[in-house]
Design a protein around this motif. Sequence first.
Motif, PDB file in Angstrom:
ATOM      1  N   ALA A 330      40.934  39.220  43.013  1.00  0.00           N
ATOM      2  CA  ALA A 330      41.047  39.592  41.510  1.00  0.00           C
ATOM      3  C   ALA A 330      39.940  39.841  40.987  1.00  0.00           C
ATOM      4  O   ALA A 330      38.406  39.483  41.259  1.00  0.00           O
ATOM      5  CB  ALA A 330      42.037  38.917  40.933  1.00  0.00           C
ATOM      6  N   TYR A 377      49.198  37.949  46.532  1.00  0.00           N
ATOM      7  CA  TYR A 377      48.029  38.542  47.365  1.00  0.00           C
ATOM      8  C   TYR A 377      48.211  38.378  48.618  1.00  0.00           C
ATOM      9  O   TYR A 377      48.486  37.102  49.053  1.00  0.00           O
ATOM     10  CB  TYR A 377      46.719  37.771  46.993  1.00  0.00           C
ATOM     11  CG  TYR A 377      46.488  37.757  45.326  1.00  0.00           C
ATOM     12  CD1 TYR A 377      45.829  38.691  44.734  1.00  0.00           C
ATOM     13  CD2 TYR A 377      47.045  36.518  44.748  1.00  0.00           C
ATOM     14  CE1 TYR A 377      45.432  38.554  43.165  1.00  0.00           C
ATOM     15  CE2 TYR A 377      46.878  36.461  43.514  1.00  0.00           C
ATOM     16  CZ  TYR A 377      45.962  37.130  42.563  1.00  0.00           C
ATOM     17  OH  TYR A 377      45.772  36.970  41.216  1.00  0.00           O
ATOM     18  N   GLN A 479      45.510  48.801  42.425  1.00  0.00           N
ATOM     19  CA  GLN A 479      44.435  48.072  42.708  1.00  0.00           C
ATOM     20  C   GLN A 479      43.341  49.095  43.172  1.00  0.00           C
ATOM     21  O   GLN A 479      43.366  49.853  44.175  1.00  0.00           O
ATOM     22  CB  GLN A 479      44.564  46.981  43.787  1.00  0.00           C
ATOM     23  CG  GLN A 479      43.259  46.454  44.151  1.00  0.00           C
ATOM     24  CD  GLN A 479      43.328  44.925  44.651  1.00  0.00           C
ATOM     25  OE1 GLN A 479      44.253  44.266  44.342  1.00  0.00           O
ATOM     26  NE2 GLN A 479      42.461  44.337  45.342  1.00  0.00           N
ATOM     27  N   GLU A 481      39.308  49.234  44.153  1.00  0.00           N
ATOM     28  CA  GLU A 481      38.204  48.440  45.139  1.00  0.00           C
ATOM     29  C   GLU A 481      37.180  49.644  45.350  1.00  0.00           C
ATOM     30  O   GLU A 481      37.180  50.455  45.839  1.00  0.00           O
ATOM     31  CB  GLU A 481      38.398  47.876  46.021  1.00  0.00           C
ATOM     32  CG  GLU A 481      39.633  46.831  46.174  1.00  0.00           C
ATOM     33  CD  GLU A 481      40.183  46.056  47.285  1.00  0.00           C
ATOM     34  OE1 GLU A 481      39.209  46.325  48.373  1.00  0.00           O
ATOM     35  OE2 GLU A 481      41.099  45.245  47.339  1.00  0.00           O
ATOM     36  N   ILE A 510      42.412  46.084  38.627  1.00  0.00           N
ATOM     37  CA  ILE A 510      44.147  46.098  38.693  1.00  0.00           C
ATOM     38  C   ILE A 510      44.533  46.917  37.367  1.00  0.00           C
ATOM     39  O   ILE A 510      44.234  46.289  36.508  1.00  0.00           O
ATOM     40  CB  ILE A 510      44.729  44.957  39.045  1.00  0.00           C
ATOM     41  CG1 ILE A 510      44.770  44.637  40.504  1.00  0.00           C
ATOM     42  CG2 ILE A 510      46.322  45.111  38.765  1.00  0.00           C
ATOM     43  CD1 ILE A 510      45.718  43.627  41.049  1.00  0.00           C
TER      44      ILE A 510
END
Length: 540
Positions: A330, A377, A479, A481, A510
């Motif tokens: 996170a 998760y 999400q 990344e 997120i």
Amino acid sequence: MERQSRTSKIVNIAPAPCLKCGDGASIFIVMRLLFFIAFYISMLTATAGQPGFSKWFDFSTEATFHNILLNGDSLIICGSVWNEETEKLEALFLKMDTLGNIGSFSTYADTLGSHLSFHKGYPLIGTSSGSYLMAGDLLNRDSDFLILWDSMGVAEAFWEYPYASNIKTSFLWDILEVSDGFLLFSTKQIENFRLDIWVTKIDLYGDIIWENSYGEYSIDETIGSIWQEDENTIVLGCSKATDQFVNPPSLLKCGSNWIFAIDSLGSIKWEWQSEPCEGDNVKGLHRTADGGWIYATRHFEVFNQSNWGAAPKFVKRDSQFNLLWERQVAESYWDSNEMIDLKPTPDGNWVGAGIWVLPEPFYAWSNNHKYTPGCLYKVNSLGDSVWVRCDTVALENHTLFHRYGGIAVLPSGSIIAAGGFKEEIFGMDDKSWAWVTKVDRHGCMEEPCLITSVDEASTKEAEGTLCKVYPNPTKGVLQIEAKSQMGMIKLVNTDGQVLNEWSTPSRIKIIDISNFAEGIYFLEIQFPNEKEIQKIIKMR
């Protein structure tokens, strides 16, 4: 350092009238009411054929769930419920099937009129005799307590443990059954206002046999989880404060992970401590098949002298505690972010439940209202993210502070999480709701659920994209990344209209677009020297 002490126990078991469902007539009335409550809420919050659900309950008053365990094909849930007549908090014991239907529930009230209080993640265990043991705090009497429930949900015993004279407050975080009784694991604040770790041995009748404390007198230590190697080796996952600053000029000092083992008499067998700032507490400690260790902890990030955040992460170490990998799951943003639980899944992966406080999308202009979803998760054995999902409940009034207290993993790989949230009612106090969610092993609550796998996302990343965005299509939560730190993120419709934007100083973000209609959207992600645009499909 070990210190020995001893506290007393008060037996305070109430007769049947103190238990709801205490006699035949009460059972009939409550079970009838229960049937209608379960049926009504099931119709409102579940659809036949779904692999998962999100259900919430108030038991005609206020309630919340604190932990959950799986026993065969039944879920055992502990929590608390508000008694409108006595204006006191009571303990709640509940049985539910894996479809989210309540089978039965009981409550227990303190006979001396105290509130029975619980924190998220407070322990609930099944015993070898078929009974269940739960722990909590007595708010008005400075005591810890245990309630022993039989297999039918009737309270057999209530054991109270008043604080010793040198104890300011206590948090009973875990319980372990051993051959001749139970071990209780607590964090206690002592007379100098520092925190230490305590282990208490009680017999099968709740009487104290011995009690030890662990830690240095002038340093804070807290317990996060335990792991039993054998009858003579119990491993404690803890945190220990240090004098090292996270990142000057911040005044925030970081802790270290402290893991040590005790024998059946409470003596330390071995211990290990990480370098400062490598973690903050140890949640969900497990020994892995290769002889190593896995656990959840927190990573700190400082933004300026007075503003800092924390992010949950998974850590894998070998048998000698050498770091193999760590995975931040996170974004570092708020100090309340943490992992509550971590468990293995049948497919060889790991799933954790946590709290992730965000300032968006609700009330982003106010520091008093944070977007606080309950988050799950899942990572594989190498630490790669499999999926992340964060859920909230949408009611007519604004909802906030969604928190899980524990998770249960089914043989199918599905995950069920129990917790609670608050409903903000204008002109009144916030109302607490008990909450249960279920997702399948892919993180899906409904079908169809198209998930961008880690392999697919990695392939796209290898092909030159600056970031990966998943799941895509999505029903709401995305999400992001990135390979490097992102700047502004914009959500744009097919007409080029900017619908929302987020600012992030990190590589992980997120966002929740569940409030937008189904259709095609674009994410415009700004990097220091360039930007990337990715197409997003929003499903109903």
